[in-house]
Scaffold this motif. Structure first.
Motif, mmCIF file in Angstrom:
data_model
loop_
_atom_site.group_PDB
_atom_site.id
_atom_site.type_symbol
_atom_site.label_atom_id
_atom_site.label_comp_id
_atom_site.label_asym_id
_atom_site.label_seq_id
_atom_site.Cartn_x
_atom_site.Cartn_y
_atom_site.Cartn_z
ATOM 1 N N PRO A 45 27.182 52.678 68.303
ATOM 2 C CA PRO A 45 26.055 51.935 67.726
ATOM 3 C C PRO A 45 25.649 50.694 68.520
ATOM 4 C CG PRO A 45 27.977 51.840 66.273
ATOM 5 C CD PRO A 45 28.314 52.761 67.395
ATOM 6 N N ALA A 46 26.478 50.219 69.451
ATOM 7 C CA ALA A 46 26.114 49.074 70.291
ATOM 8 C C ALA A 46 25.372 49.499 71.559
ATOM 9 C CB ALA A 46 27.364 48.288 70.669
ATOM 10 N N VAL A 152 42.672 44.565 78.759
ATOM 11 C CA VAL A 152 41.844 45.345 77.836
ATOM 12 C C VAL A 152 41.530 44.467 76.645
ATOM 13 C CG1 VAL A 152 41.737 47.412 76.391
ATOM 14 C CG2 VAL A 152 42.992 47.478 78.564
ATOM 15 N N GLY A 153 40.274 44.503 76.223
ATOM 16 C CA GLY A 153 39.894 43.709 75.065
ATOM 17 C C GLY A 153 38.619 44.235 74.437
ATOM 18 N N PRO A 154 38.208 43.614 73.341
ATOM 19 C CA PRO A 154 36.957 44.018 72.696
ATOM 20 C C PRO A 154 35.759 43.574 73.525
ATOM 21 C CG PRO A 154 37.881 42.108 71.606
ATOM 22 C CD PRO A 154 38.878 42.531 72.640
ATOM 23 N N ARG A 155 34.687 44.307 73.373
ATOM 24 C CA ARG A 155 33.448 43.949 74.076
ATOM 25 C C ARG A 155 32.914 42.644 73.506
ATOM 26 N NH1 ARG A 155 30.476 49.606 73.358
ATOM 27 N NH2 ARG A 155 31.026 49.046 71.249
ATOM 28 N N ILE A 156 32.073 41.978 74.281
ATOM 29 C CA ILE A 156 31.546 40.676 73.865
ATOM 30 C C ILE A 156 30.022 40.680 73.929
ATOM 31 C CG2 ILE A 156 33.603 39.358 74.454
ATOM 32 C CD1 ILE A 156 32.428 38.694 77.124
ATOM 33 N N GLY A 157 29.416 39.771 73.174
ATOM 34 C CA GLY A 157 27.964 39.623 73.212
ATOM 35 C C GLY A 157 27.205 40.706 72.477
ATOM 36 N N ILE A 158 27.867 41.419 71.579
ATOM 37 C CA ILE A 158 27.204 42.472 70.813
ATOM 38 C C ILE A 158 27.431 42.225 69.330
ATOM 39 C CG2 ILE A 158 27.289 44.220 72.624
ATOM 40 C CD1 ILE A 158 29.796 45.372 71.270
ATOM 41 N N ARG A 160 27.372 45.056 67.017
ATOM 42 C CA ARG A 160 27.900 46.282 66.418
ATOM 43 C C ARG A 160 29.066 46.800 67.239
ATOM 44 N NH1 ARG A 160 22.314 48.330 66.900
ATOM 45 N NH2 ARG A 160 21.188 47.139 65.356
ATOM 46 N N ALA A 161 30.002 47.448 66.552
ATOM 47 C CA ALA A 161 31.166 48.075 67.200
ATOM 48 C C ALA A 161 31.907 47.085 68.105
ATOM 49 C CB ALA A 161 30.736 49.320 67.973
ATOM 50 N N GLN A 162 32.029 45.863 67.627
ATOM 51 C CA GLN A 162 32.691 44.808 68.393
ATOM 52 C C GLN A 162 34.184 45.045 68.561
ATOM 53 O OE1 GLN A 162 31.479 41.766 65.662
ATOM 54 N NE2 GLN A 162 30.062 40.885 67.141
ATOM 55 N N ASP A 163 34.771 45.806 67.681
ATOM 56 C CA ASP A 163 36.222 45.980 67.691
ATOM 57 C C ASP A 163 36.714 47.004 68.715
ATOM 58 O OD1 ASP A 163 34.898 47.938 66.211
ATOM 59 O OD2 ASP A 163 36.673 48.394 65.030
#
Length: 182
Positions: A45-46, A152-158, A160-163
């Protein structure tokens, strides 16, 4: 199929995001080593491709190993590597090592490539690069040996589906757009 496309054939977008860490990215007279990426799948969804093909995201639905260039917030360009089937990898940061004077002149700052907008400005990525092959005369990615030590980490600047843990960094490099969580 081009050399880069052959090398990444069969990789899903997350594997491609991991594989691009340590690769070399050059845009004409400037470049460096990719140290941070984020993966975006078609069913994510992101992702710009989540709702299907449009004029804006057409490169994401084309062949793999092409540039997907878009304007973020109407200001900054962002460079992605297409993975095919509506998926792409955002290049978030690189450690510059070629064309430093040109990059500094374009940026007017010592902060050159630690963030997707800074990176595209420093490298002079253009809107018309959208859809261009990434093993051509202007834009070129050359893979290196896979980097074993990844952050490895969660995406940033979004929003939706941040996790999803789809942001990757080179553990032995610096120059990230933002620190990785510990």
């Amino acid at each position: 199929m081009t050399g880069l496309a052959q090398a990444i054939a069969g990789l899903d977008v997350v594997a491609l995001a991991r594989r691009l860490i340590g690769a070399r990215l050059d845009v004409e007279d400037a470049g460096g080593l990719i140290v941070e990426t984020e993966a975006y799948a078609q069913d994510d969804p992101a992702s710009h491709s989540f709702r299907g093909p449009t004029a804006r995201n057409a490169a994401m639905f084309g062949p793999a190993a092409r540039a997907y260039v878009y304007r973020s917030y109407g200001i900054h360009l962002c460079l992605n590597v297409t993975a095919g089937d509506g998926a792409a990898v955002l290049i978030r940061a690189l450690v510059p090592d070629r064309g430093l004077a040109a990059m500094q002149a374009r940026r007017g700052s010592a902060m050159l490539c630690n963030g997707p907008g800074r990176l595209t400005q420093a490298l002079a990525v253009r809107p018309e690069d959208d859809g261009a092959p990434l093993d051509g005369p202007r834009l070129r990615i050359v893979l290196s040996d896979p980097v074993a030590d990844l952050l490895v980490g969660p995406r940033i600047g979004i929003s939706r589906a941040q996790d999803l843990p789809w942001r990757f960094g080179h553990a032995r490099a610096g120059g990230f757009s933002r620190p990785f969580p510990r």
